[in-house]
Design an enzyme around this catalytic site. Structure first.
Site, short mmCIF file in Angstrom:
data_model
loop_
_atom_site.label_atom_id
_atom_site.label_comp_id
_atom_site.label_asym_id
_atom_site.label_seq_id
_atom_site.Cartn_x
_atom_site.Cartn_y
_atom_site.Cartn_z
N ILE A 61 59.01 55.95 20.65
CA ILE A 61 58.57 54.84 21.12
C ILE A 61 58.70 54.59 22.64
CG2 ILE A 61 57.79 53.28 19.01
CD1 ILE A 61 60.60 51.84 20.00
N ASP A 132 71.49 39.10 15.19
CA ASP A 132 72.20 37.78 16.35
C ASP A 132 73.01 37.44 16.78
OD1 ASP A 132 74.20 39.00 14.07
OD2 ASP A 132 74.65 37.64 13.82
N GLU A 133 73.57 39.48 17.64
CA GLU A 133 74.53 39.95 17.81
C GLU A 133 74.40 39.44 19.76
OE1 GLU A 133 76.11 43.90 17.26
OE2 GLU A 133 75.82 43.44 15.41
N TYR A 156 74.67 47.47 22.82
CA TYR A 156 74.03 47.86 22.03
C TYR A 156 73.33 46.33 21.88
CZ TYR A 156 71.66 45.85 17.02
OH TYR A 156 71.29 45.61 15.99
N SER A 159 71.37 45.37 24.87
CA SER A 159 69.95 45.75 25.22
C SER A 159 69.41 45.48 23.71
CB SER A 159 69.58 47.80 25.14
OG SER A 159 70.30 47.83 22.71
N HIS A 290 85.64 44.21 21.05
CA HIS A 290 84.96 43.65 19.98
C HIS A 290 84.68 42.51 19.11
CE1 HIS A 290 86.10 45.28 15.02
NE2 HIS A 290 85.20 44.64 14.77
N TYR A 347 86.26 59.22 15.01
CA TYR A 347 88.27 59.08 14.01
C TYR A 347 88.98 59.96 13.65
CZ TYR A 347 84.36 55.39 11.73
OH TYR A 347 83.89 53.86 11.93
P1 NAD Z 1 68.86 52.12 11.21
O1 NAD Z 1 69.43 52.54 12.24
O2 NAD Z 1 68.96 52.50 10.17
O3 NAD Z 1 66.84 52.50 11.19
C1 NAD Z 1 66.35 52.62 12.53
C2 NAD Z 1 64.89 53.94 12.57
O4 NAD Z 1 65.10 53.33 13.94
C3 NAD Z 1 65.86 55.16 12.23
O5 NAD Z 1 64.27 55.08 11.32
C4 NAD Z 1 65.03 55.31 13.13
O6 NAD Z 1 64.29 56.86 12.99
C5 NAD Z 1 63.98 54.46 14.09
N1 NAD Z 1 64.05 55.01 15.97
C6 NAD Z 1 65.44 55.15 16.53
N2 NAD Z 1 64.89 55.76 17.71
C7 NAD Z 1 63.20 55.64 17.25
C8 NAD Z 1 62.61 55.77 18.57
N3 NAD Z 1 62.69 56.62 19.50
N4 NAD Z 1 61.26 56.67 18.03
C9 NAD Z 1 61.02 56.46 17.26
N5 NAD Z 1 61.54 55.43 15.97
C10 NAD Z 1 63.33 55.12 16.42
O7 NAD Z 1 68.47 50.10 11.95
P2 NAD Z 1 68.38 49.08 10.76
O8 NAD Z 1 70.08 49.09 10.64
O9 NAD Z 1 67.43 49.23 9.86
O10 NAD Z 1 67.74 48.03 12.14
C11 NAD Z 1 66.50 48.34 11.70
C12 NAD Z 1 66.25 46.61 12.76
O11 NAD Z 1 67.05 45.49 12.66
C13 NAD Z 1 66.99 47.10 14.12
O12 NAD Z 1 65.72 46.57 15.55
C14 NAD Z 1 68.72 46.77 14.09
O13 NAD Z 1 68.47 46.02 15.83
C15 NAD Z 1 67.64 45.17 13.53
N6 NAD Z 1 69.16 44.72 12.67
C16 NAD Z 1 70.14 45.47 12.20
C17 NAD Z 1 70.34 44.42 10.82
C18 NAD Z 1 71.51 44.92 10.31
O14 NAD Z 1 73.03 44.97 9.96
N7 NAD Z 1 71.56 46.71 10.39
C19 NAD Z 1 70.57 43.44 11.88
C20 NAD Z 1 70.03 42.79 12.65
C21 NAD Z 1 69.26 43.11 12.87
P1 TYD Z 2 79.71 47.79 11.51
O1 TYD Z 2 79.20 47.36 9.99
O2 TYD Z 2 79.39 48.36 12.48
O3 TYD Z 2 78.42 46.23 12.63
P2 TYD Z 2 78.49 45.48 13.46
O4 TYD Z 2 79.55 45.45 14.06
O5 TYD Z 2 77.44 45.08 14.25
O6 TYD Z 2 78.75 43.48 13.05
O7 TYD Z 2 80.75 46.79 11.61
C1 TYD Z 2 80.88 45.57 10.96
C2 TYD Z 2 82.38 44.75 11.29
O8 TYD Z 2 83.20 46.38 11.00
C3 TYD Z 2 82.80 45.11 12.42
O9 TYD Z 2 83.07 43.58 13.08
C4 TYD Z 2 83.55 45.93 13.42
C5 TYD Z 2 84.14 46.32 11.30
N1 TYD Z 2 84.32 48.57 11.39
C6 TYD Z 2 85.73 48.28 11.61
O10 TYD Z 2 86.70 48.13 10.79
N2 TYD Z 2 85.68 49.92 10.58
C7 TYD Z 2 84.76 50.76 10.70
O11 TYD Z 2 85.25 52.15 10.95
C8 TYD Z 2 83.04 50.64 11.09
C9 TYD Z 2 82.20 50.90 11.16
C10 TYD Z 2 83.62 48.66 11.28
#
Ligand code: NAD
Ligand code: TYD
Length: 350
Positions: A61, A132-133, A156, A159, A290, A347
């Site tokens: 994209i 929500d972040e 993150y 952005s 954090h 890690y």
């Molecule tokens: P993910 O990292 O598992 O998947 C992201 C996907 O986007 C991957 O398939 C990757 O290949 C693709 N991608 C990355 N860069 C790209 C680019 N430049 N062009 C085209 N494709 C690209 O992410 P996710 O956890 O499934 O999150 C999906 C969406 O939901 C994101 O926008 C994230 O901000 C949002 N979101 C995630 C969570 C969560 O807990 N994971 C919660 C709320 C919102």
């Molecule tokens: P994460 O799954 O990375 O989601 P987000 O930071 O987007 O909420 O992390 C969830 C919580 O777990 C966050 O408070 C950070 C903590 N965490 C650890 O304590 N150890 C880890 O290795 C990771 C990846 C996350």
């Protein structure tokens, strides 16, 4: 046949959204556009790849010309935009990737929609999936509501906040029909094992240390991924243009309490002595900046669109653990190769 572009459909949440749309709406043509970064995995969609209304396009994209040509060629009616760099720890190490994909990538999609849809917005929708972040970090009390001011604290979330602002700006300035939803932390099948839940399931399975950041007292609000996908379906079809919807399960957990649940259920499922997996808990240096607590008030989507989570947390976690234990090949595949060097770097002190 309406054509819907879903970006990031090979990732965690995107793959569940693609599956839901392909199966629920055989009358829609679903285009999954994904760059297949480390987080994108077509294995996630093996079961639907042969269906007549599913199409995969590999692409980035961030490449504005490519995106423009794709929109010119396919004339999408709707966009559900999930493609993003999504892991906070990676954003701390390398923020630029997040700015390219999450900000520039989103604006490229908006520009393409604007140019191809021109002023004919009838039955068109640009749906941006956010987090929500963007609202920042809460202390002990209160919830994020749709009108909470943005206060992102990590590269993150900054952005994603920026991309949300561009989506609203394109609605306000050019009239593009947009909707945004901001969801809490998701868990469930197919999540890349860099995020807390699958990382810890994988480490427990392999008897590896469980790296808890800081004191483990940070709080997250957890939602089963398929409930998020159902919410996205509802918002796409019933949401009001120009609106924002918060999505979350009113399900807050302190990290350490959630980790103890994972340990307990895994001990039972793996036939280990009670308490065996808890011995793997290792407190490590806290994440920089954090965020302390996230908590979503999902009243609006519940009241206005009738959405509610279908699973209680205990059931969702048990299903999730079962999925990873039944799909160990998937875990082994995604944790081979580059994952090893990421893990060693992230890690190194554990
Ligand atoms: P993910 O990292 O598992 O998947 C992201 C996907 O986007 C991957 O398939 C990757 O290949 C693709 N991608 C990355 N860069 C790209 C680019 N430049 N062009 C085209 N494709 C690209 O992410 P996710 O956890 O499934 O999150 C999906 C969406 O939901 C994101 O926008 C994230 O901000 C949002 N979101 C995630 C969570 C969560 O807990 N994971 C919660 C709320 C919102
Ligand atoms: P994460 O799954 O990375 O989601 P987000 O930071 O987007 O909420 O992390 C969830 C919580 O777990 C966050 O408070 C950070 C903590 N965490 C650890 O304590 N150890 C880890 O290795 C990771 C990846 C996350």
């Amino acid at each position: 046949m309406p054509k819907i572009l879903i970006t990031g459909g090979a990732g965690f949440i995107g793959s569940h959204v693609v599956r839901l749309f392909v199966k629920e709406y055989p009358g829609y043509d679903i285009y999954n556009l994904d760059k297949l970064t480390y987080a994108g995995n077509l294995e996630n969609l093996k079961d639907i790849e042969e269906l007549h209304n599913y199409h995969f396009v590999k692409g980035d994209i961030v490449d504005g010309n490519f995106i423009h040509e794709l929109f010119e060629k396919e004339k999408f009616d709707g966009v559900i935009h999930l493609a993003a760099e999504s892991h906070v720890d990676r954003s701390i190490k390398n923020p630029m990737e997040f700015i390219f994909t999450n900000v520039v990538g989103t604006v490229n999609l908006l520009n393409a929609a604007k140019s191809v849809w021109k002023d004919d917005f009838q039955d068109k929708l640009f749906y941006h999936v956010s987090t929500d972040e963007v609202y920042g970090s809460l202390d002990e009390g209160g919830f994020f509501v749709e009108s909470t001011s943005y206060d992102p604290q990590s590269p993150y979330s900054a952005s994603k906040a920026s991309s949300d602002h561009f989506v609203r700006a394109y609605h306000n300035t050019y009239g593009i029909p947009v909707i945004i939803s901001n969801c809490s932390n998701n868990y469930g099948p197919n999540q890349f094992p860099e995020k807390l839940v699958p990382l810890f399931i994988n480490n427990i399975r392999n008897n590896k240390p469980l790296p808890v950041y800081g004191k483990g007292e940070n709080v997250r609000d957890w939602l089963y991924v398929i409930d998020h996908a159902r919410a996205i379906d509802l918002v796409y079809h019933k949401g009001k243009v120009g609106e924002t919807y918060n999505i979350g399960g009113f399900n807050e957990w302190k990290n350490i309490d959630l980790i103890k649940v994972l340990c307990k259920v895994m001990d039972e499922k793996l036939g280990r002595e009670p308490g065996a997996s808890e011995n793997l808990i290792t407190y490590v240096q806290d994440r920089a900046g954090h965020d302390m607590r996230y908590a979503i008030d999902a009243t609006k989507i519940m009241k206005e669109l009738g959405w509610e989570p279908s699973l209680q947390f205990e059931e969702g976690i048990a299903k999730t653990i079962d999925w990873y234990l039944n799909n160990q090949k998937w875990l082994d595949n995604v944790t081979s190769g580059n994952y090893k060097s990421y893990y060693e770097e992230q890690y190194k002190d554990v």
